[in-house]
Design a protein around this motif. Structure first.
Motif, short mmCIF file in Angstrom:
data_model
loop_
_atom_site.label_atom_id
_atom_site.label_comp_id
_atom_site.label_asym_id
_atom_site.label_seq_id
_atom_site.Cartn_x
_atom_site.Cartn_y
_atom_site.Cartn_z
N GLY A 4 -0.87 -19.04 40.03
CA GLY A 4 -1.17 -19.72 38.78
C GLY A 4 -2.23 -19.01 37.96
N GLU A 8 -6.88 -22.86 36.41
CA GLU A 8 -6.52 -23.87 37.41
C GLU A 8 -7.42 -23.80 38.63
OE1 GLU A 8 -1.73 -24.17 36.41
OE2 GLU A 8 -2.46 -22.71 37.87
N HIS A 9 -7.75 -22.59 39.07
CA HIS A 9 -8.57 -22.43 40.27
C HIS A 9 -10.03 -22.81 40.04
CE1 HIS A 9 -5.76 -20.65 43.18
NE2 HIS A 9 -5.15 -20.18 42.11
N GLU A 12 -9.30 -27.15 38.00
CA GLU A 12 -8.35 -28.18 38.43
C GLU A 12 -8.23 -28.19 39.95
OE1 GLU A 12 -4.71 -27.50 36.34
OE2 GLU A 12 -5.59 -27.93 34.38
N LYS A 16 -5.22 -30.49 44.34
CA LYS A 16 -4.33 -29.34 44.49
C LYS A 16 -4.69 -28.47 45.68
CE LYS A 16 -2.84 -28.97 39.70
NZ LYS A 16 -2.55 -28.05 38.57
#
Length: 218
Positions: A4, A8-9, A12, A16
Motif C-alpha cells: 500500500g 496508510e502505514h 491508518e 489493519k
C-alpha cells in the motif's frame, strides 16, 4: 503495490495491523523517494516537477522499496523559474518532501499547518516528546539530523531550501549510519535487493525505466 501507501502505514494503523516502520526503514523510504525526486529535477534532460509529493503518493512494494506515484499534476519547467513568484518550482517539491519527513518522524497528519508545527517542535527543543511511537527507541542523534534536514526543506524562502540531490545524499548518509548500528533503532539489512533496482523509487533507477514511468503518468 502489495504494502500500500506510506500514508496508510503512518496514519491508518488501527485495525489493519500493519508491519511496524522502525527508524531505519523510514529513513530508507525517505532516501529512495528523495532520489526519485532528484532524478526528476536534475537527471532527465527535461526537468520534471512532481507537484504532488505526499505520503499517499509513495507506494511500498513487498520489499519495502519506495515507488513514487501520483504524476497527474506533474509539469515540465526550467530550473531558473522565479522562486519569488507563485510559480511552482523544484523547490516546491522540496518543501512537500519536508512535510513527508515531518510525518515520518512525528506521525502527525499532514494538515495545512504541519510545517509550522514541526519547525516549532524542532526550534523549541520538544521534538523528542512528539516522535512517532514506533521510533521513540531509535537513535535520537539520527532523528535530530533528519529533523534538521526536514526543517531546512521547510524554509519559507524557496532559495534557502536544499536541492533534492543534497537531500538524498544526506539521507543516504543517515541510512548508512543506521546500517552500521542496527541495534540502535535500525535493521540488520535494509538495503534494497537487486530485483528492486531499475525503478523510479529505487536507488539505482535506470533512465529507460524511469522514462517509461514518467511518460505513462504525464
Amino acid at each position: 503495490m502489495r504494502r500500500g501507501t506510506l500514508y496508510e502505514h503512518i496514519h491508518e494503523k488501527e485495525g489493519k495491523n500493519p508491519s511496524p516502520l522502525p527508524l531505519a526503514r523510514r529513513l530508507k523510504i525517505a532516501a529512495e523517494t528523495a532520489e526519485a525526486l532528484a532524478f526528476l529535477h536534475h537527471d532527465t534532460g527535461m526537468q520534471i516537477i512532481h507537484c504532488d509529493v505526499k505520503t499517499a503518493n509513495i507506494l511500498l512494494d513487498e520489499n519495502w522499496t519506495a515507488k513514487l506515484s501520483g504524476f497527474g499534476a506533474s509539469r515540465l519547467g526550467p530550473e531558473d523559474l522565479d522562486s519569488k513568484s507563485n510559480t511552482l518550482t523544484e523547490k516546491s517539491d522540496v518543501h512537500s518532501f519536508g512535510v513527508v519527513l515531518a510525518e515520518l518522524l512525528t506521525g502527525l497528519e499532514p494538515q495545512r499547518n504541519l510545517a509550522k508545527v514541526f519547525v516549532g517542535l524542532v526550534e523549541g527543543g520538544t521534538l523528542d516528546k512528539s516522535l512517532d511511537e514506533e521510533i521513540v527507541e531509535g537513535n535520537f542523534d539520527i532523528v535530530r539530523k533528519a529533523a534538521d534536514l526536514a526543517k531546512r526543506c521547510l524554509k519559507p524562502k524557496a532559495e534557502e531550501r536544499p536541492s533534492m540531490k543534497d537531500v538524498a545524499a544526506e539521507l543516504n548518509g543517515l541510512v548508512r549510519t543506521m546500517e552500521q548500528h542496527p541495534s540502535e533503532g535500525g535493521e540488520a539489512d535494509i538495503s534494497p535487493s537487486p530485483k528492486d533496482t531499475g525503478n523510479l523509487g529505487g536507488s539505482s533507477a535506470s533512465s529507460a525505466s524511469v522514462g517509461d514511468i514518467i511518460t505513462s503518468a504525464l
